[in-house]
Write a protein that holds these residues in place. Structure first.
Motif, mmCIF file in Angstrom:
data_model
loop_
_atom_site.group_PDB
_atom_site.id
_atom_site.type_symbol
_atom_site.label_atom_id
_atom_site.label_comp_id
_atom_site.label_asym_id
_atom_site.label_seq_id
_atom_site.Cartn_x
_atom_site.Cartn_y
_atom_site.Cartn_z
ATOM 1 N N MET A 1 64.835 48.024 88.072
ATOM 2 C CA MET A 1 63.842 47.140 87.444
ATOM 3 C C MET A 1 62.949 46.461 88.471
ATOM 4 N N VAL A 2 61.677 46.331 88.124
ATOM 5 C CA VAL A 2 60.789 45.466 88.910
ATOM 6 C C VAL A 2 60.972 44.068 88.332
ATOM 7 N N LYS A 3 61.318 43.127 89.193
ATOM 8 C CA LYS A 3 61.550 41.748 88.726
ATOM 9 C C LYS A 3 60.394 41.242 87.866
ATOM 10 N N GLY B 1 63.005 53.018 85.042
ATOM 11 C CA GLY B 1 62.323 51.833 85.552
ATOM 12 C C GLY B 1 60.831 52.094 85.637
ATOM 13 N N ILE B 2 60.141 51.311 86.453
ATOM 14 C CA ILE B 2 58.688 51.444 86.551
ATOM 15 C C ILE B 2 58.307 52.464 87.614
ATOM 16 N N LEU B 3 58.862 52.329 88.805
ATOM 17 C CA LEU B 3 58.522 53.276 89.882
ATOM 18 C C LEU B 3 59.634 53.291 90.930
ATOM 19 N N ILE C 1 55.526 36.394 88.023
ATOM 20 C CA ILE C 1 54.754 37.613 87.766
ATOM 21 C C ILE C 1 55.398 38.787 88.516
ATOM 22 N N CYS C 2 55.248 39.995 87.987
ATOM 23 C CA CYS C 2 55.846 41.161 88.650
ATOM 24 C C CYS C 2 55.096 41.480 89.941
ATOM 25 N N SER C 3 55.775 42.184 90.846
ATOM 26 C CA SER C 3 55.129 42.436 92.140
ATOM 27 C C SER C 3 54.116 43.577 92.088
ATOM 28 N N VAL C 4 54.072 44.352 90.996
ATOM 29 C CA VAL C 4 53.000 45.361 90.874
ATOM 30 C C VAL C 4 51.654 44.624 90.799
ATOM 31 N N VAL C 5 51.609 43.598 89.982
ATOM 32 C CA VAL C 5 50.381 42.802 89.845
ATOM 33 C C VAL C 5 50.110 42.016 91.130
ATOM 34 N N LYS C 6 51.178 41.420 91.668
ATOM 35 C CA LYS C 6 51.008 40.597 92.870
ATOM 36 C C LYS C 6 50.460 41.424 94.037
ATOM 37 N N PHE D 1 60.941 57.070 84.924
ATOM 38 C CA PHE D 1 60.023 56.120 85.559
ATOM 39 C C PHE D 1 58.670 56.151 84.856
ATOM 40 N N LEU D 2 58.094 54.979 84.690
ATOM 41 C CA LEU D 2 56.747 54.914 84.119
ATOM 42 C C LEU D 2 55.752 55.662 85.020
ATOM 43 N N SER D 3 55.879 55.493 86.324
ATOM 44 C CA SER D 3 54.898 56.115 87.229
ATOM 45 C C SER D 3 55.112 57.622 87.359
ATOM 46 N N HIS E 1 45.154 49.229 79.531
ATOM 47 C CA HIS E 1 45.834 48.153 78.824
ATOM 48 C C HIS E 1 47.337 48.426 78.787
ATOM 49 N N THR E 2 47.993 48.157 79.915
ATOM 50 C CA THR E 2 49.409 48.495 80.049
ATOM 51 C C THR E 2 50.320 47.392 79.520
ATOM 52 N N CYS E 3 50.006 46.163 79.909
ATOM 53 C CA CYS E 3 50.873 45.036 79.547
ATOM 54 C C CYS E 3 50.056 43.759 79.733
ATOM 55 N N ASP E 4 50.620 42.624 79.323
ATOM 56 C CA ASP E 4 49.890 41.349 79.456
ATOM 57 C C ASP E 4 49.574 41.053 80.917
ATOM 58 N N SER E 5 50.487 41.426 81.808
ATOM 59 C CA SER E 5 50.280 41.094 83.228
ATOM 60 C C SER E 5 49.075 41.839 83.798
ATOM 61 N N ILE E 6 48.916 43.113 83.430
ATOM 62 C CA ILE E 6 47.750 43.874 83.918
ATOM 63 C C ILE E 6 46.479 43.323 83.254
ATOM 64 N N CYS F 1 59.319 42.224 84.998
ATOM 65 C CA CYS F 1 58.577 43.208 84.196
ATOM 66 C C CYS F 1 58.980 43.017 82.731
ATOM 67 N N GLU F 2 58.106 42.367 81.989
ATOM 68 C CA GLU F 2 58.437 42.003 80.615
ATOM 69 C C GLU F 2 58.702 43.214 79.709
ATOM 70 N N PRO F 3 57.832 44.247 79.702
ATOM 71 C CA PRO F 3 58.095 45.364 78.787
ATOM 72 C C PRO F 3 59.471 45.997 79.010
ATOM 73 N N GLU F 4 59.889 46.106 80.274
ATOM 74 C CA GLU F 4 61.194 46.698 80.551
ATOM 75 C C GLU F 4 62.319 45.751 80.136
HETATM 76 S S1 SF4 Z 1 54.559 47.252 83.243
HETATM 77 FE FE1 SF4 Z 1 55.883 45.765 84.209
HETATM 78 S S2 SF4 Z 1 55.786 46.149 86.424
HETATM 79 FE FE2 SF4 Z 1 54.055 47.191 85.437
HETATM 80 S S3 SF4 Z 1 52.389 45.747 85.617
HETATM 81 FE FE3 SF4 Z 1 53.313 45.411 83.606
HETATM 82 S S4 SF4 Z 1 54.855 43.784 83.924
HETATM 83 FE FE4 SF4 Z 1 54.238 44.590 85.932
#
Ligand code: SF4
Length: 367
Positions: free
Chosen positions: A315-317, A230-232, A68-73, A254-256, A94-99, A319-322
């Motif tokens: 890249m955030v390790k 990347g994400i941030l 899992i990405c470290s944003v979620v972790k 950056f997404l952020s 609703h950003t991605c499956d991980s969120i 991160c599926e969308p990226e």
């Molecule tokens: S967009 Fe990427 S980094 Fe952000 S929460 Fe989803 S998987 Fe994690």
């Protein structure tokens, strides 16, 4: 929230408490990335975003898969360590499956007794109904928030939407001056200031930005320019190292940051319509399902207007969308003669010696 005595985390917590005591504001912890900020602000709710809290991960791993990405972790860790006590609720866009999975863990399994709100914004390709759907989601969210926070004041909503436009315009000018090379802020300074958007009320954040813009333009920077995607911008040591190498981040994807903070000016002055204008006027993004060709074009335009020599994907390790977009973007950028570097990092983990070497080799290549 208290985070490890980290100075920025302490500043955030002091600010949140001041906002609660001084202005009677309620505070929502918001997970990445797209959410209707002005709607919350108009209900006297301060959104405080949770992207990369600086924490040692000790509890979250037990609830999550290892990939899992470290944003979620890190976000889950913040909750599990009991550091969200000052928050009145959470909001999960609703950003991605991980969120989505995180939302389900927090809402359904943790028993944390804080209201959780969800925001399902439309994904591309947009159709005629997408705008209707987006506005419907806004209205539904407003109705749900009203039950906890009281009625939406439409006059205040209009004012906050106008202020949101003002903020986007000001940030746009900051980006323009940076791309031109006359802003006079280092890479680290730029993102340290910009990222205050994640928790400062716009009444406090806008004056910070306008004060910077009022300073006389700096002498045009002579450093090499790159775009960072990347994400941030984390780990921040990457920016520090680019500063040391004399490389200016002239723009970002950056997404952020630029992907959601910049947008075409709204056409409508009716609040819900104006918010839809902004949402659909933002830059292409993998978490919104935008076509890769659109994102490629957006990055190429940024490179052209800032005379950037290359693009770094931070890249955030996991991160599926990226991960879906980046290999195709790299090919497209190379075909246009731009140098690329893809680095894979965990949040708040600093830089390895190997990463330092790769950045230095990249600097030599574009120099
Ligand atoms: S967009 Fe990427 S980094 Fe952000 S929460 Fe989803 S998987 Fe994690």
């Amino acid at each position: 929230m208290i985070m490890n005595g980290h100075p920025e985390a302490r500043a955030r917590r002091d600010y949140i408490l001041e906002q609660k005591r001084g202005f009677g504001r309620r505070v929502i912890g918001v997970f990445p990335a797209y959410y209707p900020r002005e709607l919350l602000l108009s209900m006297n709710i301060l959104p405080v975003e949770i992207w990369d809290p600086p924490l040692e991960s000790s509890h979250a791993n037990a609830h999550l898969q290892s990939y899992i990405c470290s944003v979620v972790k890190q976000g889950l860790e913040l909750i599990l360590q009991g550091k969200c006590r000052d928050l009145d609720a959470f909001l999960f866009p609703h950003t991605c499956d991980s969120i989505q999975n995180l939302a389900s863990i927090v809402n359904d399994y943790l028993g944390i007794e804080k209201p959780c709100y969800f925001f399902y914004h439309p994904k591309a390709p947009y159709k005629e109904s997408s705008r209707w759907y987006y506005i419907k989601q806004l209205e539904d969210l407003a109705l749900r928030l009203e039950k906890q926070f009281g009625p939406l004041n439409h006059h205040e909503f209009k004012k906050k939407v106008e202020q949101g436009e003002d903020l986007r315009r000001t940030i746009g000018e900051l980006y323009r001056r940076r791309a031109e090379g006359t802003l006079g802020l280092s890479n680290v300074e730029f993102y340290r200031i910009l990222r205050q958007v994640e928790y400062l009320h716009p009444d406090d954040f806008l004056p910070v930005l306008t004060a910077i813009l009022k300073r006389p333009p700096d002498r045009k920077s002579k450093g090499l320019a790159v775009i960072v995607s990347g994400i941030l911008p984390n780990p921040p040591e990457v920016l520090e190292h680019l500063d040391r190498l004399g490389i200016n981040v002239a723009d970002d994807d950056f997404l952020s940051c630029s992907r959601r903070l910049l947008a075409r000016p709204a056409i409508s002055t009716v609040p819900f319509e104006a918010m839809a204008d902004s949402y659909f006027g933002m830059q292409p993004c993998c978490t919104k399902g935008s076509a890769i060709e659109d994102r490629l074009k957006s990055i190429l335009d940024k490179a052209k207007s800032s005379s950037a020599k290359g693009v770094i994907f931070q890249m955030v390790k996991f991160c599926e969308p990226e991960l879906f977009d980046v290999p195709i973007l790299v090919e497209g950028l190379k075909a246009e003669g731009l140098a690329t570097l893809v680095i894979d990092t965990e949040l708040n983990q600093g830089m390895s010696g190997q990463l330092v070497t790769r950045l230095e080799a990249f600097a030599e290549m574009i120099g």
